[in-house]
Scaffold this active site. Structure first.
Site, PDB file in Angstrom:
ATOM      1  N   LYS A   1      59.419  21.741  14.507  1.00  0.00           N
ATOM      2  CA  LYS A   1      60.827  22.163  14.420  1.00  0.00           C
ATOM      3  C   LYS A   1      61.167  23.051  15.615  1.00  0.00           C
ATOM      4  O   LYS A   1      62.239  22.927  16.214  1.00  0.00           O
ATOM      5  CB  LYS A   1      61.119  22.884  13.100  1.00  0.00           C
TER       6      LYS A   1
ATOM      7  N   ARG B   1      68.504  17.529  18.251  1.00  0.00           N
ATOM      8  CA  ARG B   1      68.359  18.194  16.954  1.00  0.00           C
ATOM      9  C   ARG B   1      68.786  17.271  15.805  1.00  0.00           C
ATOM     10  O   ARG B   1      68.331  17.426  14.676  1.00  0.00           O
ATOM     11  CB  ARG B   1      69.136  19.525  16.923  1.00  0.00           C
TER      12      ARG B   1
ATOM     13  N   HIS C   1      68.679  12.094   5.884  1.00  0.00           N
ATOM     14  CA  HIS C   1      69.585  13.069   5.276  1.00  0.00           C
ATOM     15  C   HIS C   1      70.997  12.557   4.998  1.00  0.00           C
ATOM     16  O   HIS C   1      71.663  13.081   4.126  1.00  0.00           O
ATOM     17  CB  HIS C   1      69.648  14.342   6.130  1.00  0.00           C
TER      18      HIS C   1
ATOM     19  N   HIS D   1      72.121  13.388   1.356  1.00  0.00           N
ATOM     20  CA  HIS D   1      73.302  14.182   0.984  1.00  0.00           C
ATOM     21  C   HIS D   1      74.195  13.405   0.033  1.00  0.00           C
ATOM     22  O   HIS D   1      74.749  13.961  -0.918  1.00  0.00           O
ATOM     23  CB  HIS D   1      74.088  14.602   2.232  1.00  0.00           C
TER      24      HIS D   1
ATOM     25  N   ASN E   1      67.884  15.045  11.012  1.00  0.00           N
ATOM     26  CA  ASN E   1      68.672  14.503   9.903  1.00  0.00           C
ATOM     27  C   ASN E   1      68.147  13.164   9.407  1.00  0.00           C
ATOM     28  O   ASN E   1      68.805  12.513   8.591  1.00  0.00           O
ATOM     29  CB  ASN E   1      70.140  14.340  10.318  1.00  0.00           C
TER      30      ASN E   1
ATOM     31  N   ARG F   1      79.039  43.020  13.454  1.00  0.00           N
ATOM     32  CA  ARG F   1      78.851  42.025  14.515  1.00  0.00           C
ATOM     33  C   ARG F   1      77.390  41.722  14.803  1.00  0.00           C
ATOM     34  O   ARG F   1      77.021  41.365  15.907  1.00  0.00           O
ATOM     35  CB  ARG F   1      79.555  42.448  15.801  1.00  0.00           C
TER      36      ARG F   1
ATOM     37  N   GLU G   1      72.643  21.773  18.636  1.00  0.00           N
ATOM     38  CA  GLU G   1      72.958  20.370  18.344  1.00  0.00           C
ATOM     39  C   GLU G   1      73.947  19.792  19.346  1.00  0.00           C
ATOM     40  O   GLU G   1      74.974  19.221  18.981  1.00  0.00           O
ATOM     41  CB  GLU G   1      73.526  20.254  16.924  1.00  0.00           C
TER      42      GLU G   1
ATOM     43  N   LYS H   1      69.901  28.553  11.896  1.00  0.00           N
ATOM     44  CA  LYS H   1      71.124  28.168  11.174  1.00  0.00           C
ATOM     45  C   LYS H   1      71.221  29.000   9.912  1.00  0.00           C
ATOM     46  O   LYS H   1      70.300  29.016   9.096  1.00  0.00           O
ATOM     47  CB  LYS H   1      71.075  26.689  10.791  1.00  0.00           C
TER      48      LYS H   1
ATOM     49  N   HIS I   1      66.439  18.819  -3.198  1.00  0.00           N
ATOM     50  CA  HIS I   1      66.775  18.326  -1.861  1.00  0.00           C
ATOM     51  C   HIS I   1      65.661  17.428  -1.291  1.00  0.00           C
ATOM     52  O   HIS I   1      65.931  16.329  -0.797  1.00  0.00           O
ATOM     53  CB  HIS I   1      67.056  19.505  -0.931  1.00  0.00           C
TER      54      HIS I   1
ATOM     55  N   GLU J   1      60.067  17.118   3.823  1.00  0.00           N
ATOM     56  CA  GLU J   1      60.436  17.521   5.200  1.00  0.00           C
ATOM     57  C   GLU J   1      59.207  17.432   6.120  1.00  0.00           C
ATOM     58  O   GLU J   1      59.333  17.156   7.308  1.00  0.00           O
ATOM     59  CB  GLU J   1      61.009  18.944   5.230  1.00  0.00           C
TER      60      GLU J   1
HETATM   61  N1  LIG Z   1      69.021  26.929   7.605  1.00  0.00           N
HETATM   62  C1  LIG Z   1      68.435  25.747   7.671  1.00  0.00           C
HETATM   63  O1  LIG Z   1      68.146  25.236   8.750  1.00  0.00           O
HETATM   64  C2  LIG Z   1      68.096  25.044   6.380  1.00  0.00           C
HETATM   65  C3  LIG Z   1      67.193  23.979   6.401  1.00  0.00           C
HETATM   66  C4  LIG Z   1      66.825  23.402   5.179  1.00  0.00           C
HETATM   67  C5  LIG Z   1      67.359  23.880   3.986  1.00  0.00           C
HETATM   68  N2  LIG Z   1      68.247  24.915   4.023  1.00  0.00           N
HETATM   69  C6  LIG Z   1      68.805  25.465   2.790  1.00  0.00           C
HETATM   70  O2  LIG Z   1      67.749  25.982   2.011  1.00  0.00           O
HETATM   71  C7  LIG Z   1      68.125  25.953   0.637  1.00  0.00           C
HETATM   72  C8  LIG Z   1      66.970  25.426  -0.167  1.00  0.00           C
HETATM   73  O3  LIG Z   1      65.843  26.260   0.028  1.00  0.00           O
HETATM   74  P1  LIG Z   1      64.646  26.296  -1.024  1.00  0.00           P
HETATM   75  O4  LIG Z   1      64.247  24.911  -1.335  1.00  0.00           O
HETATM   76  O5  LIG Z   1      63.664  27.238  -0.490  1.00  0.00           O
HETATM   77  O6  LIG Z   1      65.368  26.801  -2.340  1.00  0.00           O
HETATM   78  P2  LIG Z   1      65.513  28.242  -3.032  1.00  0.00           P
HETATM   79  O7  LIG Z   1      65.692  29.297  -2.051  1.00  0.00           O
HETATM   80  O8  LIG Z   1      66.565  28.072  -4.072  1.00  0.00           O
HETATM   81  O9  LIG Z   1      64.107  28.427  -3.753  1.00  0.00           O
HETATM   82  C9  LIG Z   1      63.742  27.546  -4.791  1.00  0.00           C
HETATM   83  C10 LIG Z   1      63.332  28.303  -6.058  1.00  0.00           C
HETATM   84  O10 LIG Z   1      62.038  28.861  -5.859  1.00  0.00           O
HETATM   85  C11 LIG Z   1      62.038  30.251  -6.184  1.00  0.00           C
HETATM   86  N3  LIG Z   1      61.008  30.850  -5.337  1.00  0.00           N
HETATM   87  C12 LIG Z   1      61.079  31.140  -4.032  1.00  0.00           C
HETATM   88  N4  LIG Z   1      59.877  31.523  -3.570  1.00  0.00           N
HETATM   89  C13 LIG Z   1      59.037  31.504  -4.629  1.00  0.00           C
HETATM   90  C14 LIG Z   1      57.650  31.760  -4.780  1.00  0.00           C
HETATM   91  N5  LIG Z   1      56.886  32.089  -3.739  1.00  0.00           N
HETATM   92  N6  LIG Z   1      57.114  31.651  -6.011  1.00  0.00           N
HETATM   93  C15 LIG Z   1      57.889  31.261  -7.068  1.00  0.00           C
HETATM   94  N7  LIG Z   1      59.182  30.958  -6.981  1.00  0.00           N
HETATM   95  C16 LIG Z   1      59.756  31.070  -5.761  1.00  0.00           C
HETATM   96  C17 LIG Z   1      63.446  30.697  -5.963  1.00  0.00           C
HETATM   97  O11 LIG Z   1      63.759  31.816  -6.743  1.00  0.00           O
HETATM   98  C18 LIG Z   1      64.247  29.474  -6.413  1.00  0.00           C
HETATM   99  O12 LIG Z   1      64.428  29.481  -7.790  1.00  0.00           O
HETATM  100  C19 LIG Z   1      69.376  25.122   0.548  1.00  0.00           C
HETATM  101  O13 LIG Z   1      70.479  25.953   0.342  1.00  0.00           O
HETATM  102  C20 LIG Z   1      69.467  24.453   1.905  1.00  0.00           C
HETATM  103  O14 LIG Z   1      70.805  24.210   2.304  1.00  0.00           O
HETATM  104  C21 LIG Z   1      68.615  25.511   5.191  1.00  0.00           C
HETATM  105 ZN   LIG Z   2      66.428  18.763   4.598  1.00  0.00          ZN
END
Ligand SMILES: NC(=O)c1ccc[n+]([C@@H]2O[C@H](COP(=O)([O-])OP(=O)(O)OC[C@H]3O[C@@H](n4cnc5c(N)ncnc54)[C@H](O)[C@@H]3O)[C@@H](O)[C@H]2O)c1
Ligand SMILES: [Zn+2]
Length: 377
Positions: free
Chosen positions: A237, A252, A259, A263, A256, A131, A247, A153, A276, A195
């Site tokens: 943010k 919030r 977005h 998407h 988007n 939990r 939201e 999130k 993305h 972003e």
């Molecule tokens: N929770 C939220 O509010 C929120 C907001 C935006 C995006 N997201 C989520 O985040 C995800 C995308 O995140 P991302 O773009 O960081 O992708 P990711 O976590 O897949 O990282 C991208 C790539 O970079 C590599 N990597 C990470 N750090 C590194 C570094 N310092 N040096 C070299 N390689 C590195 C990773 O291994 C991966 O292959 C999606 O799933 C999306 O839905 C969540």
């Molecule tokens: Zn985004």
């Protein structure tokens, strides 16, 4: 280089199983990762479980391990495969079982070191095991430092769609060390800049102007510029999350911007074709041109956004939508979980630094905005 602390103050009366206070501090700076042990020790942590992906544990894992050891914190490491496919229930279950095997209890801190994939998955597993466990975000991608590590999130994907299972779960703290970004592939870095532009467009005209003036330095990853974009984006943010964590008020939703289109582009082209941020860049272009065709903004706003995105190396037109029908894109957009009852709702700019939610946008305007992005060579 200076180090900045951004305090995230949240409503403590919200019902949650979150242990202790939900407010926390985001630390932004250059080469601050080695201080992680001190930060955790100050929070009375004696034991930590580090979750990262293979790419990150190879590059930055050692710094974290040393920092924790220096602070006499006991450590276990868990690794997940790199990539979006790890944001799954199968991977969550594997981590829950690992947590059980390691006899993790509510005094153990969980550290997510990596991009948004590691942060979203680990946060969700931390939110649900026993939990709820204390968890720290150590974002190592630009996307994670400016976006996913902030705001609480967490979640995983289902075959039916992205982020369908999850929880609001605030970290105990965030450590965003910009030196970790030096190992990030260029395409990932540039994608994260979408972003950053978004924050300027939706909330801060002064920041947008600063981005225009410093675009080439940002593109070249000049340290002071990178530190500024991470810090200002995290502040913006935070501003939104503090006022509308769940939201509810609609504020919030401004995050988007671009977005709904993005998407649809990601889904229609198949995940992995566009990163993305690349989809968001195209989505912001479509949203701005949609707003312009509805006489909501001047053409100059569209042009300034386009020039900034292009200078940063982001796409403003694409061949990836060739062969994809307008109706298919509209279909995905009306099923977007942010839309109510299938009507098309968009976040549209009213000027640089301000957006509004606009309902019932006519389909032909949306189609024209998409078609302006299509490039054939
Ligand atoms: N929770 C939220 O509010 C929120 C907001 C935006 C995006 N997201 C989520 O985040 C995800 C995308 O995140 P991302 O773009 O960081 O992708 P990711 O976590 O897949 O990282 C991208 C790539 O970079 C590599 N990597 C990470 N750090 C590194 C570094 N310092 N040096 C070299 N390689 C590195 C990773 O291994 C991966 O292959 C999606 O799933 C999306 O839905 C969540
Ligand atoms: Zn985004």
């Amino acid at each position: 280089m200076e180090r900045h602390e951004i305090n995230v103050r949240l409503d403590e009366s919200v019902a949650t199983t979150q242990p202790a206070t939900r407010s926390y501090t985001i630390h932004v700076g250059d080469t601050i990762l080695q201080d992680i042990g001190v930060l955790l020790a100050n929070d009375s942590v004696q034991r930590a479980v580090v979750v990262s992906d293979q790419a990150v544990s190879a590059t930055h894992g050692k710094t974290v391990t040393k920092g924790l050891q220096d602070a006499s914190i006991a450590i276990d490491h868990l690794s997940i495969p790199s990539g979006e496919a790890s944001k799954s229930l199968a991977e969550s279950e594997r981590l829950w079982n690992e947590f059980a095997r390691l006899k993790i209890d509510r005094k153990t801190a969980i550290l997510a070191i990596g991009g948004g994939v590691v942060g979203d998955l680990t946060g969700f597993v931390a939110a649900t095991f026993s939990r709820g466990l204390h968890f720290w975000q150590v974002p190592t991608t630009l996307v994670a430092q400016v976006d996913s590590a902030i705001g609480g999130k967490t979640g995983v994907n289902l075959p039916a769609g992205k982020n369908l299972v999850g929880s609001f779960w605030q970290p105990r703290g965030v450590v965003a060390d910009i030196s970790t970004l030096t190992t990030l592939p260029d395409r990932e870095y540039v994608s994260g800049l979408a972003e950053v532009v978004k924050y300027g467009m939706i909330l801060d005209a002064v920041f947008f102007r600063w981005l225009e003036e410093n675009a080439l330095r940002i593109r070249d990853r000049e340290k002071r510029s990178v530190a500024h974009i991470v810090r200002r984006s995290a502040e913006l943010k935070t501003f939104v999350v503090e006022r509308d964590e769940r939201e509810i008020t609609g504020l919030r939703a401004c995050l988007n911007y671009g977005h709904t289109f993005a998407h649809a582009f990601e889904t229609a082209t198949g995940y992995g074709t566009l990163l993305h941020g690349e989809a968001v860049s195209l989505g912001m272009m479509a949203a701005a041109s949609l707003a312009c065709s509805m006489n909501r903004i001047d053409k100059l706003v569209v042009e300034r956004q386009q020039k900034l995105l292009e200078t940063l190396g982001l796409p403003v037109s694409t061949t990836t939508l060739n062969g994809i029908e307008d109706d298919d894109l509209l279909g995905v957009m009306s099923r977007d979980k942010k839309n109510i009852g299938g009507r098309l709702r968009f976040i549209l700019p009213s000027t640089i630094g301000e957006v509004e939610t606009v309902d019932n946008v006519r389909h032909e305007f949306v189609v024209s905005a998409i078609n302006r992005l299509r490039r054939h060579t």
